[in-house]
Design a protein around this motif. Structure first.
Motif, PDB file in Angstrom:
ATOM      1  N   PRO A 193      45.104   5.810  30.161  1.00 11.49           N
ATOM      2  CA  PRO A 193      45.975   5.134  28.725  1.00 11.49           C
ATOM      3  C   PRO A 193      46.611   6.489  27.897  1.00 11.49           C
ATOM      4  O   PRO A 193      47.829   6.429  27.641  1.00 11.49           O
ATOM      5  CB  PRO A 193      45.601   4.305  28.138  1.00 11.49           C
ATOM      6  CG  PRO A 193      44.332   3.620  29.280  1.00 11.49           C
ATOM      7  CD  PRO A 193      44.031   4.903  29.752  1.00 11.49           C
ATOM      8  N   ALA A 229      48.734  -0.163  26.193  1.00  7.71           N
ATOM      9  CA  ALA A 229      47.623  -1.172  26.486  1.00  7.71           C
ATOM     10  C   ALA A 229      47.995  -2.549  26.897  1.00  7.71           C
ATOM     11  O   ALA A 229      47.710  -3.018  27.836  1.00  7.71           O
ATOM     12  CB  ALA A 229      46.609  -1.167  25.245  1.00  7.71           C
ATOM     13  N   ARG A 263      47.885  -4.236  30.682  1.00  5.79           N
ATOM     14  CA  ARG A 263      47.198  -5.481  31.086  1.00  5.79           C
ATOM     15  C   ARG A 263      48.217  -6.368  31.912  1.00  5.79           C
ATOM     16  O   ARG A 263      48.124  -7.172  32.696  1.00  5.79           O
ATOM     17  CB  ARG A 263      46.986  -5.958  29.743  1.00  5.79           C
ATOM     18  CG  ARG A 263      45.849  -7.156  29.816  1.00  5.79           C
ATOM     19  CD  ARG A 263      45.363  -7.468  28.339  1.00  5.79           C
ATOM     20  NE  ARG A 263      46.255  -7.393  27.141  1.00  5.79           N
ATOM     21  CZ  ARG A 263      46.134  -6.416  26.422  1.00  5.79           C
ATOM     22  NH1 ARG A 263      45.379  -5.538  26.456  1.00  5.79           N
ATOM     23  NH2 ARG A 263      47.018  -6.370  25.204  1.00  5.79           N
TER      24      ARG A 263
END
Length: 97
Positions: free
Chosen positions: A37, A52, A56
């Motif tokens: 990330p 993030a 996801r």
């Protein structure tokens, strides 16, 4: 041509998953290989929390995989088919005026 409704649902989920500029950018970056990330944040113009969130969503859409090695988490395209999908989307837009 006939297609199973489940296949249509999964196709829609994948297309929705990549239907944001940052998410598509992440997929393009992962086309070159896996990344953390933090590495993605260096290139994608978004806050780490947003990256993030996008990761996801891409994972839920079945487009990327996640692997933990030590303290780091690495993301990669799920498979070659995902890479081809990204390539086709980019080819589609490059052929348009």
């Amino acid at each position: 041509m006939s297609i199973e409704p489940d296949h249509l649902d999964r196709a829609v989920e994948a297309l929705r998953g990549m239907a944001y500029q940052h998410r598509l950018h992440i997929l393009v970056l992962l086309r070159a290989g896996e990344a953390t990330p933090a590495q993605l944040c260096e290139v994608v113009d978004a806050h780490p929390t947003a990256v993030a969130h996008h990761l996801r969503n891409l994972g839920h859409a079945g487009l990327i995989s996640r692997a933990r090695r030590g303290r780091n988490v690495y993301y990669a395209l799920r498979d070659d088919a995902t890479g081809r999908l990204v390539d086709e989307v980019l080819a589609f837009v490059s052929d348009r005026p």
